[in-house]
Design an enzyme around this catalytic site. Structure first.
Site, PDB file in Angstrom:
ATOM      1  N   GLU A   1       0.881  -1.183   0.000  1.00 26.99           N
ATOM      2  CA  GLU A   1       0.000   0.000   0.000  1.00 26.99           C
ATOM      3  C   GLU A   1       0.913   1.227   0.000  1.00 26.99           C
ATOM      4  O   GLU A   1       1.011   1.962   0.976  1.00 26.99           O
ATOM      5  CB  GLU A   1      -0.904  -0.011   1.246  1.00 26.99           C
ATOM      6  CG  GLU A   1      -1.957   1.087   1.274  1.00 26.99           C
ATOM      7  CD  GLU A   1      -2.732   1.134   2.604  1.00 26.99           C
ATOM      8  OE1 GLU A   1      -2.383   0.395   3.547  1.00 26.99           O
ATOM      9  OE2 GLU A   1      -3.686   1.932   2.700  1.00 26.99           O
TER      10      GLU A   1
ATOM     11  N   HIS B   1      -4.748  -4.561  -0.389  1.00 31.51           N
ATOM     12  CA  HIS B   1      -4.351  -3.477  -1.308  1.00 31.51           C
ATOM     13  C   HIS B   1      -3.492  -3.955  -2.479  1.00 31.51           C
ATOM     14  O   HIS B   1      -3.885  -3.838  -3.627  1.00 31.51           O
ATOM     15  CB  HIS B   1      -3.643  -2.325  -0.575  1.00 31.51           C
ATOM     16  CG  HIS B   1      -4.519  -1.623   0.400  1.00 31.51           C
ATOM     17  ND1 HIS B   1      -5.571  -0.837   0.006  1.00 31.51           N
ATOM     18  CD2 HIS B   1      -4.535  -1.605   1.757  1.00 31.51           C
ATOM     19  CE1 HIS B   1      -6.192  -0.353   1.083  1.00 31.51           C
ATOM     20  NE2 HIS B   1      -5.576  -0.810   2.162  1.00 31.51           N
TER      21      HIS B   1
END
Ligand SMILES: *[C@@H]1O[C@H](CO)[C@@H](O)[C@H](O)[C@H]1NC(C)=O
Ligand SMILES: *[C@@H]1O[C@H](CO)[C@@H](O)[C@H](O)[C@H]1NC(C)=O
Ligand SMILES: *[C@@H]1O[C@H](CO)[C@@H](O)[C@H](O)[C@H]1NC(C)=O
Ligand SMILES: *[C@@H]1O[C@H](CO)[C@@H](O)[C@H](O)[C@H]1NC(C)=O
Ligand SMILES: [Zn+2]
Length: 499
Positions: A343, A368
């Site tokens: 992320e 993510h």
């Protein structure tokens, strides 16, 4: 001479035909490869699809011709309020979306819900320069306060204007602002505001009666958004009573179990919920050892409600997974991992490399995976091991990884047919829907103009396929979803979305 030119013309035509055939084949191959590309729609589904695509084309094509008005190239806060007007949005809201697999418990419900909590008795407030502290207690708290603790009910009563008082209070329960590009010029400012939220609301929310109701109401909110399954990440903070009694963290987990059971009883059409224990990542190895011990205890105590383990917090600032290798490798045989990884926009850093460790540690899904396109070997591993990618587009845009969502890597994931599930991370904190807003932004703003209902259906199915449900549970879940999907398709009426 004449014959020759005719021959040449034919050759030309053949070559042109050959070119067009090749072009069409590439388009077809890419479509087949993309998420949902293999699905064939029934007549009834095509009926829904025609309606949906008519509205999607309108929105995208208007933006294409008028890029100066295109909202997906701007900050989410600037178009958040007009989303509900979109007809494509309304269709997606009514569509069964399966499950939400990446959400954090304290970030689900809206600031209005939190404002309501401040009307409960025995809540104390401390107003400081720009922040507030909140705590339930049966007498004035001893916790530090740079001004004075007062009962919320008295502070409110003493304020000359309750509407104004509540509006000011509410602003502490959301990070939405009118001028995000000024208030949050970089990832630092927005993450400070984001973490500030958790620090502020945690002492209010972990009052046992509040917590017990909160998760039940969160499930209700998901169900209303046509989401029937939830895997919730929790730091599992200790709950407390008015007299200051604090409970073991296992009790926090058991509170979830209770809420889920109660909710399932009242809503048998719901599929269920599980928890992922996800404590803060900026700790040392000793603390990580304690985390893992608790994970083992929860698993032993409530195996059917425990999905696995993760570490949370701004990835660039916390410890990378590689720091905890010996312990995480050891525990990998007993615990399912659902690590946040990649992320970040910082290519070649330890945060970026978390993607490698997440895969090597056997993660079942990755949170993510924003940096994934920079790691072709990891893309291969993801495909070979069928590791789910939990994508949260609005979160990534609000938390300053991407400004124009057309540049979000989800478009690549979709094109390559990676195992994606869509989720919403902390929708309450940016005042988004439990899941529909994320589906809508991904569908209209990120995916190909041509991506249709098949993409949406596959994403919904993926959310069950990549869930932590057991084999039997999964079959039941997919059957339940199938019934909801059929209801939606059979009762679909395009004209309902006309006004
Ligand atoms: C973009 O949002 C604004 C309000 O924020 C709205 O007035 C406008 O119609 C939207 N543009 C499009 C193309 O939907
Ligand atoms: C807040 O409380 C009021 C009054 O009980 C209720 O009508 C409203 O729906 C609540 N709002 C939320 C967001 O829970
Ligand atoms: C509210 O404030 C008024 C005066 O401003 C006071 O008379 C009243 O007792 C207060 N009520 C409560 C419940 O604190
Ligand atoms: C109270 O505050 C609100 C919001 O700031 C304002 O719109 C309203 O006019 C105020 N009411 C009174 C009686 O001053
Ligand atoms: Zn997250």
């Amino acid at each position: 001479m004449r014959l020759l030119s005719i021959t040449l013309l034919c050759l030309h035509a053949v070559l042109a035909f050959d070119y067009q055939a090749k072009r069409a084949k590439i388009m077809r191959d890419e479509s087949l490869m993309s998420i949902g590309g293999q699905i064939e729609l029934t007549d009834k589904e095509s009926n829904v699809n025609n309606c949906l695509m008519q509205h999607k084309f309108q929105e995208v094509d208007y933006g294409f011709s008028n890029p100066q008005y295109y909202n997906f190239s701007r900050h989410f806060f600037s178009y958040r309020n007009i989303i509900p007007k979109s007809k494509a949005y309304k269709i997606i809201r009514d569509m069964p979306k399966g499950g939400a697999l990446h959400i954090h418990d304290m970030g689900i419900l809206s600031p209005d819900y939190l404002l309501n909590i401040t009307y409960m008795e025995n809540l104390y407030v401390c107003f400081e320069k720009r922040d507030i502290k909140l705590l339930f207690a049966n007498k004035t708290p001893e916790a530090k306060c740079h001004t004075t603790w007062q009962l919320m009910s008295e502070a409110r009563n003493n304020s000359r204007n309750v509407t104004k008082f509540d509006a000011a209070l509410r602003s502490h329960f959301s990070i939405c602002v009118n001028n995000p590009d000024v208030i949050y010029p970089s990832i630092k400012e927005v993450w400070d505001a984001f973490m500030g939220y958790f620090k502020r609301v945690a002492p209010m929310m972990t009052y046992r009666p509040v917590w017990e109701q909160y998760f039940y109401d969160a499930l209700e909110k998901f169900r209303k958004d046509n989401v029937m399954y939830v895997e919730v990440r929790s730091v599992l903070i200790n709950l407390y009573e008015l007299d200051g009694t604090a409970y073991d963290q296992l009790i926090t987990a058991k509170t979830y179990q209770k809420a889920i059971k109660r909710f399932m009883k009242a809503n048998p059409d719901f599929i269920g919920a599980k928890i992922i224990y996800a404590p803060a990542r900026n700790v040392d190895r000793v603390k990580l050892g304690e985390y893992l011990q608790l994970a083992y205890r929860i698993k032993a105590d409530m195996p059917e409600y425990f999905a696995g383990f993760d570490l949370v917090g701004q990835e660039d600032l916390g410890n990378p997974l590689v720091e905890f290798l010996p312990q995480l490798r050891e525990a990998a045989k007993d615990l399912n991992y659902f690590f946040h990884a990649g992320e970040t926009n910082w290519y070649g850093t330890l945060t970026d490399e978390n993607l490698i460790d997440a895969v090597l540690l056997g993660a079942k899904r990755i949170g993510h995976a924003y940096a994934l396109p920079k790691h072709p070997s990891i893309v291969k591993e993801i495909l070979e091991n069928d590791i789910g990618l939990e994508v949260n587009v609005i979160s990534n845009s609000v938390l300053a990884l991407v400004h124009d969502v057309r540049n979000h890597p989800l478009s690549l994931f979709i094109a390559q047919g990676l195992p994606v599930v869509l989720s919403s991370d902390d929708p309450g904190i940016w005042e988004a829907d439990p899941l529909t807003d994320d589906f809508y932004v991904a569908f209209v703003g990120v995916a190909s103009r041509l991506a249709d209902l098949r993409l949406l259906k596959q994403l919904a199915l993926n959310s069950l396929k990549y869930s932590a449900l057991g084999v039997k549970e999964k079959d039941l879940a997919i059957a339940k979803f199938g019934r909801q999907w059929d209801d939606f398709v059979n009762n679909f009426d395009c004209s309902r979305y006309d006004q």
